[in-house]
Design a protein around this motif. Structure first.
Motif, PDB file in Angstrom:
ATOM      1  N   ARG A   9      50.157  76.856  67.814  1.00 24.53           N
ATOM      2  CA  ARG A   9      50.019  75.939  68.945  1.00 24.53           C
ATOM      3  C   ARG A   9      48.716  75.145  68.829  1.00 24.53           C
ATOM      4  NH1 ARG A   9      47.684  76.191  74.199  1.00 24.53           N
ATOM      5  NH2 ARG A   9      48.932  75.053  75.752  1.00 24.53           N
ATOM      6  N   HIS A  10      48.838  73.837  69.054  1.00 25.98           N
ATOM      7  CA  HIS A  10      47.705  72.905  69.088  1.00 25.98           C
ATOM      8  C   HIS A  10      46.900  72.920  67.786  1.00 25.98           C
ATOM      9  CE1 HIS A  10      47.569  72.412  73.767  1.00 25.98           C
ATOM     10  NE2 HIS A  10      48.764  72.213  73.248  1.00 25.98           N
ATOM     11  N   LYS A  11      47.634  73.099  66.674  1.00 25.00           N
ATOM     12  CA  LYS A  11      47.029  72.976  65.354  1.00 25.00           C
ATOM     13  C   LYS A  11      47.748  71.851  64.606  1.00 25.00           C
ATOM     14  CE  LYS A  11      43.914  76.212  65.449  1.00 25.00           C
ATOM     15  NZ  LYS A  11      42.467  75.882  65.306  1.00 25.00           N
ATOM     16  N   GLU A  33      42.490  67.299  65.625  1.00 24.15           N
ATOM     17  CA  GLU A  33      42.577  68.327  66.658  1.00 24.15           C
ATOM     18  C   GLU A  33      41.473  68.146  67.692  1.00 24.15           C
ATOM     19  OE1 GLU A  33      42.551  72.245  65.026  1.00 24.15           O
ATOM     20  OE2 GLU A  33      44.225  71.812  63.677  1.00 24.15           O
ATOM     21  N   ASP A  73      54.822  77.687  72.070  1.00 19.98           N
ATOM     22  CA  ASP A  73      53.995  76.535  72.425  1.00 19.98           C
ATOM     23  C   ASP A  73      53.495  76.565  73.873  1.00 19.98           C
ATOM     24  OD1 ASP A  73      56.436  76.143  73.644  1.00 19.98           O
ATOM     25  OD2 ASP A  73      56.569  74.005  73.171  1.00 19.98           O
ATOM     26  N   TRP A 110      51.302  66.951  71.310  1.00 20.62           N
ATOM     27  CA  TRP A 110      51.458  68.404  71.286  1.00 20.62           C
ATOM     28  C   TRP A 110      52.864  68.749  71.755  1.00 20.62           C
ATOM     29  CZ3 TRP A 110      48.070  69.614  68.137  1.00 20.62           C
ATOM     30  CH2 TRP A 110      46.681  69.570  68.324  1.00 20.62           C
ATOM     31  N   ASP A 123      52.151  69.959  66.061  1.00 20.39           N
ATOM     32  CA  ASP A 123      52.023  71.409  65.932  1.00 20.39           C
ATOM     33  C   ASP A 123      53.388  72.102  65.899  1.00 20.39           C
ATOM     34  OD1 ASP A 123      52.553  70.743  68.555  1.00 20.39           O
ATOM     35  OD2 ASP A 123      51.215  72.253  69.417  1.00 20.39           O
ATOM     36  N   ARG A 171      48.166  62.415  74.891  1.00 17.91           N
ATOM     37  CA  ARG A 171      48.258  63.664  75.650  1.00 17.91           C
ATOM     38  C   ARG A 171      48.942  63.405  76.991  1.00 17.91           C
ATOM     39  NH1 ARG A 171      44.610  67.791  74.939  1.00 17.91           N
ATOM     40  NH2 ARG A 171      46.084  68.871  76.310  1.00 17.91           N
ATOM     41  N   ASN A 196      42.014  67.419  71.651  1.00 19.18           N
ATOM     42  CA  ASN A 196      41.444  68.318  72.659  1.00 19.18           C
ATOM     43  C   ASN A 196      40.484  67.606  73.598  1.00 19.18           C
ATOM     44  OD1 ASN A 196      42.865  70.565  71.688  1.00 19.18           O
ATOM     45  ND2 ASN A 196      41.264  71.081  70.213  1.00 19.18           N
TER      46      ASN A 196
END
Length: 214
Positions: A129-131, A204, A165, A51, A123, A151, A208
């Motif tokens: 953001r976070h896609k 995604e 972001d 990310w 992203d 991450r 997550n």
């Protein structure tokens, strides 16, 4: 008043120095690191998925590990390129908004010629953001490479809420936990847009889930 132009090279050098000092204050922990360092996986030239807001602690943590990064063609991207190269990364310029296909072709060439993996902020450079965008999946599919989600979870950080972001800058002496996900091998084919969309959503969900309980 006369303004003296400052080159991206100089700004990059100063930032790299600051990042090195800042990183020395952080308590960095790695989870599932054997996946990332596995020689068999590295030989497959993995596509590393990040990310955009979590890159700060990851750059010095992986200095000198002989990988390449895809960086946008913006002015900020030029500065980031200088920072990354000072930490031993190779860089490929381009993004989904500017020079995207050219960047993917160049990234594939670097993977083939240098035998290295590629790092993507999936992203970036402008969100959402976070896609997950399809560029990294497209490259992994055509290179025959696995995708490794990564991450960086920071215990305490300054969050820049006005940035698209919500970039995170870990506070000095805080803890940063780097989590390496298991490699993901993409199904064939990915030429169907609907299948590509499903795979983006699947990745995604994986991103997550990493560090969710930290």
């Amino acid at each position: 008043m006369v303004r003296i132009p400052v080159s991206p090279r100089l700004i990059g050098a100063v930032l790299a120095f600051v990042v090195r000092l800042w990183h020395l204050t952080l308590r960095v922990e790695r989870i599932n690191t054997d996946v990332f360092t596995d020689p068999e996986l590295r030989a497959k030239r993995p596509v590393i998925m990040l990310w955009h807001d979590e890159i700060f602690p990851l750059i010095p943590a992986h200095a000198g590990e002989r990988m390449a990064c895809v960086v946008s063609q913006s002015k900020d991207g030029e500065i980031l390129t200088r920072v990354l190269e000072s930490f031993g990364f190779m860089t490929v310029r381009g993004s989904s908004s500017r020079g995207g296909m050219r960047a993917l072709i160049a990234a594939k060439r670097v993977m083939d010629e240098q035998g290295v993996g590629i790092i993507f902020t999936v992203d970036g450079p402008r969100g959402p953001r976070h896609k997950v965008k399809p560029g990294a999946l497209f490259l992994a599919r055509h290179a025959g490479s696995p995708i490794v989600p990564v991450r960086a979870v920071m215990s305490r950080a300054k969050v820049f809420h006005r940035a698209w972001d919500k970039f995170q800058l870990p506070w000095p002496f805080s803890r940063c936990t780097i989590i390496y996900g298991d490699p993901v091998f993409l199904p064939e084919p990915l030429d169907d847009p609907e299948e590509m969309r499903k795979q983006c959503e699947h990745l995604e969900q994986i991103m997550n889930s990493l560090g969710k309980n930290l």
